[in-house]
Design a protein around this motif. Structure first.
Motif, short mmCIF file in Angstrom:
data_model
loop_
_atom_site.label_atom_id
_atom_site.label_comp_id
_atom_site.label_asym_id
_atom_site.label_seq_id
_atom_site.Cartn_x
_atom_site.Cartn_y
_atom_site.Cartn_z
N GLY A 95 0.79 -1.23 0.00
CA GLY A 95 0.00 0.00 0.00
C GLY A 95 0.82 1.28 0.00
N LEU A 96 2.10 1.18 -0.35
CA LEU A 96 2.98 2.34 -0.35
C LEU A 96 3.33 2.73 -1.78
N THR A 97 3.23 3.99 -2.09
CA THR A 97 3.52 4.49 -3.43
C THR A 97 4.84 5.24 -3.42
N TYR A 98 5.92 4.51 -3.65
CA TYR A 98 7.24 5.13 -3.62
C TYR A 98 7.46 6.03 -4.85
N ALA A 99 8.20 7.09 -4.62
CA ALA A 99 8.61 7.98 -5.72
C ALA A 99 10.12 8.19 -5.58
N LEU A 100 10.87 7.12 -5.75
CA LEU A 100 12.30 7.17 -5.51
C LEU A 100 13.02 8.05 -6.53
N ASP A 101 12.38 8.30 -7.67
CA ASP A 101 12.98 9.19 -8.66
C ASP A 101 12.99 10.64 -8.17
N ARG A 102 12.18 10.93 -7.13
CA ARG A 102 12.16 12.28 -6.56
C ARG A 102 12.85 12.35 -5.20
N ALA A 103 13.25 11.19 -4.67
CA ALA A 103 13.87 11.16 -3.34
C ALA A 103 15.28 11.74 -3.38
N VAL A 104 15.64 12.41 -2.30
CA VAL A 104 16.95 13.07 -2.20
C VAL A 104 17.69 12.54 -0.99
N ALA A 105 18.90 12.03 -1.22
CA ALA A 105 19.72 11.51 -0.13
C ALA A 105 20.28 12.65 0.70
N VAL A 106 20.14 12.53 2.02
CA VAL A 106 20.64 13.54 2.95
C VAL A 106 21.21 12.84 4.18
N ASN A 107 21.88 13.61 5.02
CA ASN A 107 22.27 13.08 6.33
C ASN A 107 21.02 13.07 7.22
N THR A 108 20.76 11.93 7.86
CA THR A 108 19.50 11.77 8.60
C THR A 108 19.63 12.02 10.11
N ARG A 109 20.75 12.57 10.52
CA ARG A 109 20.99 12.75 11.96
C ARG A 109 19.91 13.62 12.60
N ASP A 110 19.54 14.74 11.97
CA ASP A 110 18.53 15.62 12.56
C ASP A 110 17.16 14.95 12.58
N ALA A 111 16.85 14.19 11.53
CA ALA A 111 15.58 13.46 11.52
C ALA A 111 15.51 12.47 12.67
N HIS A 112 16.63 11.82 12.95
CA HIS A 112 16.66 10.87 14.07
C HIS A 112 16.59 11.59 15.41
N ARG A 113 17.19 12.76 15.50
CA ARG A 113 17.06 13.53 16.75
C ARG A 113 15.59 13.88 16.99
#
Length: 222
Positions: A95-113
């Motif tokens: 049931g998930l509609t991925y749009a990996l062509d629009r995804a942007v790689a970033v550092n996830t440290r702040d998201a985890h905080r």
């Protein structure tokens, strides 16, 4: 906001996951499916822990996921698209509609905080899911402070508290502690699930695998 803790849980699941990991969202959906079919789901507590797939990704550097994968694997663009097509199709089955062509790689440290802050109020699950959806489905920048504040308020966190945390280094030690704990339990990749500190489930396993583990853990704890 008030903290939510369970005093009746017979089954405790600790999950290590990264918000930019496509397999992690699939794994969460499959665990959710198993829990919906589990007669004692009200006695299960799930806690989400930080893990960074690429902790050395430079802070502030943003790179399209397809470009990042091509660099890391040395594969041509067509092969990268074929690689991501499979995971996109598996996500669709959940049931998930991925749009990996629009995804942007970033550092996830702040998201985890941010997830660590949410855990104080029993919102680590909703916060982690909202971050995964933002990255994998919506193509949002999950290192952007304004985006993170918006996502946090959507799941019920206080705007001022979120802004204060993101403008500081608060919860960075908790993120680092989670990553060290992952090594101790043998998690070299994510998603990784530890049930009642006894059973480890690695990867986005089928829902029935999670259902069987839940039944085993519950029986052992009863």
């Amino acid at each position: 906001m008030t903290a939510e803790t369970s005093t009746t849980a017979k089954v405790r699941i600790h999950v290590w996951s990264d918000v930019i990991c496509p397999w992690c969202f699939i794994g969460k959906r499959r665990l959710d499916t198993a829990l919906r079919g589990f007669a004692h789901a009200d006695e299960v507590e799930v806690r989400w822990h930080s893990f960074q797939l690429d902790p050395h990704h430079p802070q502030g550097v943003r790179q399209p996921v397809f470009e990042m994968l091509a660099e890391k694997t040395g594969a041509p663009p067509a092969q990268v698209r074929a690689m991501t097509r499979q995971v996109t199709e598996l996500a669709a089955a959940e049931g998930l509609t991925y749009a990996l062509d629009r995804a942007v790689a970033v550092n996830t440290r702040d998201a985890h905080r941010l997830t660590q802050l949410a855990a104080r109020y029993g919102l680590d699950g909703p916060m982690h899911e909202r971050l995964m959806r933002a990255h994998l489905v919506e193509g949002s920048l999950v290192d952007d402070p304004s985006t993170l504040v918006r996502l946090a308020t959507e799941v019920g966190l206080d705007r001022d508290a979120t802004t204060r945390v993101l403008s500081s280094d608060e919860y960075a030690a908790d993120v680092a502690a989670d990553i060290r704990a992952a090594r101790r339990v043998g998690a070299t990749g994510v998603p990784y699930f530890v049930i009642n500190d006894q059973w480890g489930v690695s990867g986005a396993q089928p829902a029935e695998t999670f259902a069987s583990a839940l039944r085993t853990a519950y029986t052992a704890a009863s």
